[in-house]
Design a protein around this motif. Sequence first.
Motif, PDB file in Angstrom:
ATOM      1  N   ALA A  72     -19.334  27.165 -38.078  1.00  0.00           N
ATOM      2  CA  ALA A  72     -18.219  27.966 -37.566  1.00  0.00           C
ATOM      3  C   ALA A  72     -16.944  27.136 -37.557  1.00  0.00           C
ATOM      4  O   ALA A  72     -15.860  27.638 -37.921  1.00  0.00           O
ATOM      5  CB  ALA A  72     -18.526  28.470 -36.173  1.00  0.00           C
ATOM      6  N   GLU A  73     -17.037  25.871 -37.168  1.00  0.00           N
ATOM      7  CA  GLU A  73     -15.867  25.001 -37.175  1.00  0.00           C
ATOM      8  C   GLU A  73     -15.382  24.733 -38.598  1.00  0.00           C
ATOM      9  O   GLU A  73     -14.164  24.682 -38.842  1.00  0.00           O
ATOM     10  CB  GLU A  73     -16.179  23.680 -36.476  1.00  0.00           C
ATOM     11  CG  GLU A  73     -16.348  23.824 -34.974  1.00  0.00           C
ATOM     12  CD  GLU A  73     -16.822  22.539 -34.301  1.00  0.00           C
ATOM     13  OE1 GLU A  73     -17.046  21.538 -35.006  1.00  0.00           O
ATOM     14  OE2 GLU A  73     -16.952  22.561 -33.062  1.00  0.00           O
ATOM     15  N   ALA A  74     -16.294  24.593 -39.544  1.00  0.00           N
ATOM     16  CA  ALA A  74     -15.913  24.383 -40.934  1.00  0.00           C
ATOM     17  C   ALA A  74     -15.216  25.613 -41.507  1.00  0.00           C
ATOM     18  O   ALA A  74     -14.262  25.497 -42.280  1.00  0.00           O
ATOM     19  CB  ALA A  74     -17.145  24.038 -41.773  1.00  0.00           C
ATOM     20  N   GLU A  75     -15.656  26.818 -41.112  1.00  0.00           N
ATOM     21  CA  GLU A  75     -15.007  28.052 -41.577  1.00  0.00           C
ATOM     22  C   GLU A  75     -13.596  28.166 -41.000  1.00  0.00           C
ATOM     23  O   GLU A  75     -12.678  28.610 -41.684  1.00  0.00           O
ATOM     24  CB  GLU A  75     -15.825  29.270 -41.166  1.00  0.00           C
ATOM     25  CG  GLU A  75     -17.077  29.459 -41.985  1.00  0.00           C
ATOM     26  CD  GLU A  75     -17.899  30.657 -41.537  1.00  0.00           C
ATOM     27  OE1 GLU A  75     -17.543  31.284 -40.509  1.00  0.00           O
ATOM     28  OE2 GLU A  75     -18.878  30.974 -42.200  1.00  0.00           O
ATOM     29  N   LYS A  76     -13.415  27.768 -39.733  1.00  0.00           N
ATOM     30  CA  LYS A  76     -12.090  27.809 -39.121  1.00  0.00           C
ATOM     31  C   LYS A  76     -11.139  26.852 -39.817  1.00  0.00           C
ATOM     32  O   LYS A  76      -9.966  27.129 -39.993  1.00  0.00           O
ATOM     33  CB  LYS A  76     -12.176  27.453 -37.637  1.00  0.00           C
ATOM     34  CG  LYS A  76     -12.703  28.564 -36.779  1.00  0.00           C
ATOM     35  CD  LYS A  76     -12.688  28.153 -35.332  1.00  0.00           C
ATOM     36  CE  LYS A  76     -13.312  29.222 -34.450  1.00  0.00           C
ATOM     37  NZ  LYS A  76     -13.339  28.816 -33.029  1.00  0.00           N
ATOM     38  N   ALA A  77     -11.662  25.693 -40.219  1.00  0.00           N
ATOM     39  CA  ALA A  77     -10.816  24.692 -40.895  1.00  0.00           C
ATOM     40  C   ALA A  77     -10.381  25.181 -42.274  1.00  0.00           C
ATOM     41  O   ALA A  77      -9.277  24.867 -42.725  1.00  0.00           O
ATOM     42  CB  ALA A  77     -11.571  23.375 -41.010  1.00  0.00           C
ATOM     43  N   LYS A  78     -11.241  25.950 -42.949  1.00  0.00           N
ATOM     44  CA  LYS A  78     -10.892  26.469 -44.284  1.00  0.00           C
ATOM     45  C   LYS A  78      -9.804  27.527 -44.217  1.00  0.00           C
ATOM     46  O   LYS A  78      -8.926  27.568 -45.062  1.00  0.00           O
ATOM     47  CB  LYS A  78     -12.122  27.069 -44.961  1.00  0.00           C
ATOM     48  CG  LYS A  78     -13.064  26.079 -45.520  1.00  0.00           C
ATOM     49  CD  LYS A  78     -14.185  26.768 -46.278  1.00  0.00           C
ATOM     50  CE  LYS A  78     -15.153  25.785 -46.863  1.00  0.00           C
ATOM     51  NZ  LYS A  78     -16.247  26.453 -47.570  1.00  0.00           N
ATOM     52  N   GLY A  79      -9.901  28.427 -43.261  1.00  0.00           N
ATOM     53  CA  GLY A  79      -8.958  29.543 -43.295  1.00  0.00           C
ATOM     54  C   GLY A  79      -8.468  29.967 -42.046  1.00  0.00           C
ATOM     55  O   GLY A  79      -8.142  30.096 -41.086  1.00  0.00           O
TER      56      GLY A  79
END
Length: 79
Positions: A72-79
């Motif tokens: 979830a944190e990686a998805e937030k960082a992408k977009g």
Amino acid sequence: MAKDEIKTSIDSDGLRYRSKPAGSPFGSAGAFTTATMSCFLCGKHRPRASLKGKKLLGRTQFVCAPSCKELAEAEKAKG
């Protein structure tokens, strides 16, 4: 209390909804190329490659790998 009017009707070809898009939101390009499953813990659909089997409640359940929170944190960082 009156009932709402029916906003849809069945066409001659058997389809009821005109505004509903056709197909699945998860794609269907191939049998296993775009296959997704939901994580047992967070419930989000992920590609099978990003899930791992984990023994929970006496059965093997598929969960996010490495973890739901990290993805979830990686998805937030992408977009």
